[in-house]
Write a protein that holds these residues in place. Structure first.
Motif: not given
Length: 223
Positions: A119-126
């Motif tokens: 799992y990787e923490i990512k910013t929700v695009k937009g």
């Protein structure tokens, strides 16, 4: 004693295989033979020889903590035995993730998962700061993921011809094949004049599925 409480529908039977399964609609049982991951504080019962370890801190550990969405760290469960997980009587679901699959999930909806999953923490695009959670967790690999949801979830197909708009406080997750962007449905003037307040939604486009809970985010509880 006699009671429907002690019927076979409620009594925990010995696990027949290691791994995750629904005990009932509100809890997940995990037969541990090695290691698995869970939301800290979600264990409601266990039996056997199990150890519960808080995930390490540091920069990497703090990023991993974002997976729970509310600042609660993850814990590793190690050993041999059975553990039951639940959170505020929310509905529980088990998702089988296979190689090539990719699912993004809001941290508040994660209950437990196989250690074999990445799992990787990512910013929700937009989504910006208003995105119902600035960070979402993207799960890949091969294993099972235990999710929870207030009430019965809505699973809505998304197609190139029919994008879907979701309340950022209600979205649970979506297949990562979808593209996200911020959509504004009202002008600032309309909001000032007494608009509904549903001014910003997350727009999902492409070919996939989005999961939405039938309620908006509840106020944050002090830890």
């Amino acid at each position: 004693m006699r009671s429907d409480l002690f019927s076979k529908d409620h009594v925990a039977q010995p696990a027949t295989a290691p791994g995750m399964s629904l005990h009932n609609s509100k809890s997940i049982r995990y037969a541990v033979n090695g290691e698995m991951m869970a939301r800290q504080g979600a264990m409601v019962a266990y039996r056997g020889n199990l150890q519960f370890e808080r995930k390490g801190q540091g920069v990497g550990g703090m990023l991993k903590r974002a997976v729970t969405g509310e600042g609660l760290p993850l814990m590793a469960v190690k050993g041999q035995g059975e553990a039951w997980f639940a959170h505020e009587a929310q509905s529980c679901f088990v998702v089988d993730i296979e190689p090539g699959d990719s699912l993004t999930v809001n941290g508040r909806n994660i209950l437990c998962f196989d250690a074999s999953l990445a799992y990787e923490i990512k910013t929700v695009k937009g989504s910006g700061i208003s995105g119902g959670g600035l960070f979402n967790s993207v799960f890949t690999g091969h294993g099972q993921l235990g999710l929870m949801c207030e009430g019965e979830p809505l699973v809505i197909p998304v197609s190139p011809q029919a994008p879907v708009f979701v309340d950022t406080d209600a979205v649970v997750g979506w297949t990562t094949s979808l593209q996200t962007s911020l959509h504004r449905s009202q002008s600032i003037g309309s909001m000032i004049r007494g608009g509904s307040g549903e001014a910003v939604q997350l727009k999902l486009e492409g070919d996939g599925m989005v999961v939405v809970r039938p309620s908006e985010a509840t106020p944050h509880k002090p830890q």
